[in-house]
Design a protein around this motif. Sequence first.
Motif, PDB file in Angstrom:
ATOM      1  N   LEU A 288      37.937  28.950  45.315  1.00 22.97           N
ATOM      2  CA  LEU A 288      37.764  29.235  43.895  1.00 22.97           C
ATOM      3  C   LEU A 288      37.130  30.604  43.662  1.00 22.97           C
ATOM      4  O   LEU A 288      37.435  31.272  42.670  1.00 22.97           O
ATOM      5  N   CYS A 289      36.265  31.020  44.562  1.00 27.93           N
ATOM      6  CA  CYS A 289      35.611  32.318  44.404  1.00 27.93           C
ATOM      7  C   CYS A 289      36.611  33.466  44.342  1.00 27.93           C
ATOM      8  O   CYS A 289      36.399  34.466  43.656  1.00 27.93           O
ATOM      9  N   PHE A 290      37.708  33.351  45.072  1.00 22.74           N
ATOM     10  CA  PHE A 290      38.704  34.414  45.073  1.00 22.74           C
ATOM     11  C   PHE A 290      39.578  34.379  43.824  1.00 22.74           C
ATOM     12  O   PHE A 290      40.212  35.376  43.475  1.00 22.74           O
ATOM     13  N   GLY A 291      39.633  33.247  43.149  1.00 21.35           N
ATOM     14  CA  GLY A 291      40.447  33.151  41.944  1.00 21.35           C
ATOM     15  C   GLY A 291      39.739  33.606  40.683  1.00 21.35           C
ATOM     16  O   GLY A 291      40.386  33.976  39.695  1.00 21.35           O
ATOM     17  N   VAL A 292      38.407  33.607  40.700  1.00 19.26           N
ATOM     18  CA  VAL A 292      37.639  33.960  39.509  1.00 19.26           C
ATOM     19  C   VAL A 292      37.898  35.390  39.043  1.00 19.26           C
ATOM     20  O   VAL A 292      38.211  35.621  37.865  1.00 19.26           O
ATOM     21  N   PRO A 293      37.790  36.416  39.918  1.00 18.77           N
ATOM     22  CA  PRO A 293      37.982  37.790  39.438  1.00 18.77           C
ATOM     23  C   PRO A 293      39.360  38.015  38.823  1.00 18.77           C
ATOM     24  O   PRO A 293      39.492  38.735  37.833  1.00 18.77           O
ATOM     25  N   VAL A 294      40.398  37.421  39.385  1.00 16.73           N
ATOM     26  CA  VAL A 294      41.754  37.622  38.887  1.00 16.73           C
ATOM     27  C   VAL A 294      41.864  37.168  37.438  1.00 16.73           C
ATOM     28  O   VAL A 294      42.328  37.914  36.561  1.00 16.73           O
ATOM     29  N   ALA A 295      41.434  35.944  37.166  1.00 16.44           N
ATOM     30  CA  ALA A 295      41.538  35.410  35.804  1.00 16.44           C
ATOM     31  C   ALA A 295      40.685  36.207  34.818  1.00 16.44           C
ATOM     32  O   ALA A 295      41.114  36.487  33.691  1.00 16.44           O
ATOM     33  N   LEU A 296      39.479  36.601  35.224  1.00 22.36           N
ATOM     34  CA  LEU A 296      38.590  37.329  34.324  1.00 22.36           C
ATOM     35  C   LEU A 296      39.145  38.685  33.935  1.00 22.36           C
ATOM     36  O   LEU A 296      39.143  39.068  32.758  1.00 22.36           O
TER      37      LEU A 296
ATOM     38  N   ALA B 130      31.628  39.928  41.622  1.00 20.62           N
ATOM     39  CA  ALA B 130      30.830  40.316  42.789  1.00 20.62           C
ATOM     40  C   ALA B 130      30.144  39.105  43.405  1.00 20.62           C
ATOM     41  O   ALA B 130      30.148  38.921  44.626  1.00 20.62           O
ATOM     42  N   ALA B 131      29.561  38.247  42.543  1.00 22.74           N
ATOM     43  CA  ALA B 131      28.909  37.039  43.046  1.00 22.74           C
ATOM     44  C   ALA B 131      29.917  36.122  43.722  1.00 22.74           C
ATOM     45  O   ALA B 131      29.669  35.562  44.795  1.00 22.74           O
ATOM     46  N   GLY B 132      31.087  35.989  43.088  1.00 28.49           N
ATOM     47  CA  GLY B 132      32.111  35.109  43.649  1.00 28.49           C
ATOM     48  C   GLY B 132      32.637  35.586  44.981  1.00 28.49           C
ATOM     49  O   GLY B 132      32.889  34.790  45.891  1.00 28.49           O
ATOM     50  N   LEU B 133      32.812  36.902  45.126  1.00 28.11           N
ATOM     51  CA  LEU B 133      33.360  37.433  46.372  1.00 28.11           C
ATOM     52  C   LEU B 133      32.320  37.473  47.494  1.00 28.11           C
ATOM     53  O   LEU B 133      32.681  37.475  48.670  1.00 28.11           O
ATOM     54  N   CYS B 134      31.038  37.543  47.129  1.00 31.27           N
ATOM     55  CA  CYS B 134      29.991  37.506  48.154  1.00 31.27           C
ATOM     56  C   CYS B 134      29.736  36.092  48.659  1.00 31.27           C
ATOM     57  O   CYS B 134      29.330  35.894  49.809  1.00 31.27           O
ATOM     58  N   LEU B 135      29.960  35.095  47.804  1.00 37.45           N
ATOM     59  CA  LEU B 135      29.640  33.722  48.162  1.00 37.45           C
ATOM     60  C   LEU B 135      30.379  33.229  49.399  1.00 37.45           C
ATOM     61  O   LEU B 135      29.744  32.612  50.280  1.00 37.45           O
ATOM     62  N   PRO B 136      31.703  33.477  49.557  1.00 41.09           N
ATOM     63  CA  PRO B 136      32.376  32.981  50.757  1.00 41.09           C
ATOM     64  C   PRO B 136      31.776  33.539  52.041  1.00 41.09           C
ATOM     65  O   PRO B 136      31.688  32.821  53.044  1.00 41.09           O
ATOM     66  N   VAL B 137      31.352  34.798  52.003  1.00 41.86           N
ATOM     67  CA  VAL B 137      30.769  35.416  53.208  1.00 41.86           C
ATOM     68  C   VAL B 137      29.490  34.685  53.601  1.00 41.86           C
ATOM     69  O   VAL B 137      29.258  34.359  54.768  1.00 41.86           O
ATOM     70  N   LEU B 138      28.649  34.398  52.587  1.00 41.72           N
ATOM     71  CA  LEU B 138      27.388  33.726  52.878  1.00 41.72           C
ATOM     72  C   LEU B 138      27.591  32.263  53.268  1.00 41.72           C
ATOM     73  O   LEU B 138      26.874  31.733  54.115  1.00 41.72           O
ATOM     74  N   LEU B 139      28.569  31.605  52.625  1.00 43.00           N
ATOM     75  CA  LEU B 139      28.839  30.210  52.968  1.00 43.00           C
ATOM     76  C   LEU B 139      29.357  30.054  54.395  1.00 43.00           C
ATOM     77  O   LEU B 139      29.061  29.073  55.072  1.00 43.00           O
ATOM     78  N   LEU B 140      30.137  31.015  54.817  1.00 48.30           N
ATOM     79  CA  LEU B 140      30.737  30.941  56.148  1.00 48.30           C
ATOM     80  C   LEU B 140      29.895  31.650  57.215  1.00 48.30           C
ATOM     81  O   LEU B 140      30.318  31.743  58.367  1.00 48.30           O
ATOM     82  N   TRP B 141      28.745  32.153  56.817  1.00 48.63           N
ATOM     83  CA  TRP B 141      27.880  32.896  57.755  1.00 48.63           C
ATOM     84  C   TRP B 141      27.376  31.977  58.859  1.00 48.63           C
ATOM     85  O   TRP B 141      26.921  30.896  58.626  1.00 48.63           O
TER      86      TRP B 141
END
Length: 401
Positions: free
Chosen positions: A347-355, A390-401
Amino acid sequence: MRLTPMLGPAAVAAIAYVDPGNVATNLTAGATHGYLLVWVVVAASLVATLVQFQAAKLGVATGRSLPELCRERLPRWASRTLWAQAELVVLATDLAEFVGAAIGLRLLFGMPVAAAALVTAAVSMVLLELRRRGRRRFELLTVAALLLVGAGMLYDVVTVGHQTAAGLAGGLVPRLDGAQSALLAMGIVGATVMPHAIYLHSALTRRLEPDGPARRRPAALVRRALRLDCGIALGGAAAVNVSMIALGAGLGALTAGAWSGDLADAHEQLAARVGGGAALAFAVALLASGVSSSGIGALAGDFVMEGFLGRRIPTRVRRLVTMLPAVAALLAGAPLTTLLVVSQVVLCFGVPVALFLLVYFCRDRAVMGGLVNAVATTRVAAGAAFVVAAAGLCLPVLLLW
């Protein structure tokens, strides 16, 4: 001119803001950091209200949904690419919502996860059938679901206790406390601004004007009606999300930090330390959240395919196809927490596109007519879109860290 006919669609979109992803994220934030991140919920909810207002206005002004405008005004390859990512968003949404409903059914009835998945699938089909029988009935049902989730959370907040007005007020001051709180803050933002709700809301309002694009009603009246609709519905969703943090904080204090935010464990802690009524209210609220948001996700999927591709397939067939990955994952016994994490990453990757698509079209007078954004509104919306992206795209990196 009455405003009533234009009210209702925001309540449908608001269900996406109290889905199981929100429940899990907000409870964890409250359990681990008390009221520290209340300000994040409030700020994200304000952004969500602005975003949904833009989506509603787009539908009314053009008589088109956001996906339809993309198909009509963008190159074919771009529309097809946008459709592919939107379908992934819908699938990820289904995954999170099926998980929440499955947990709710298991807590209420001791139902195995596999059986719960099938029951959730059947209920979501019933919701879609209700939508076909009339817009108002469906909107009233979603309002009832939103109220049920809110009532369950509020009841538990009151019965658990251990909350203070001073602590809640202190949580409105913007601050963080280490990397974990930053991760949860981004998770709250990612779980609050939902891309499929943007597509859905623009589609729900496109037919509020029976003669096509909104030219019969004065622009000021339309804006007032949509602001009222979004303000009431999204304000209610914000209050529910704040109550989730308060519940998490109360449970954290009640258990002296022994509870970390797990949904099933929350039910056990409520039953053991507060009573069966509190545990029942929590399970019912979680089930209402999962089932209702699953139906909303299915409806969004219909509008996504119809808009980006200009094609429709029977609703029941499409629903069966889109829910298969979620049902298959649950039947296979995949870890529920892992499924929730994976869904939020997608979902994090879909947020910027729609916005950014929303800001792009709403700034254009040729598209929006008298409902075009003011320059200041466009700047605020664009700034909010950059922050959320920015928050959405950073979240996957931190979740998968």
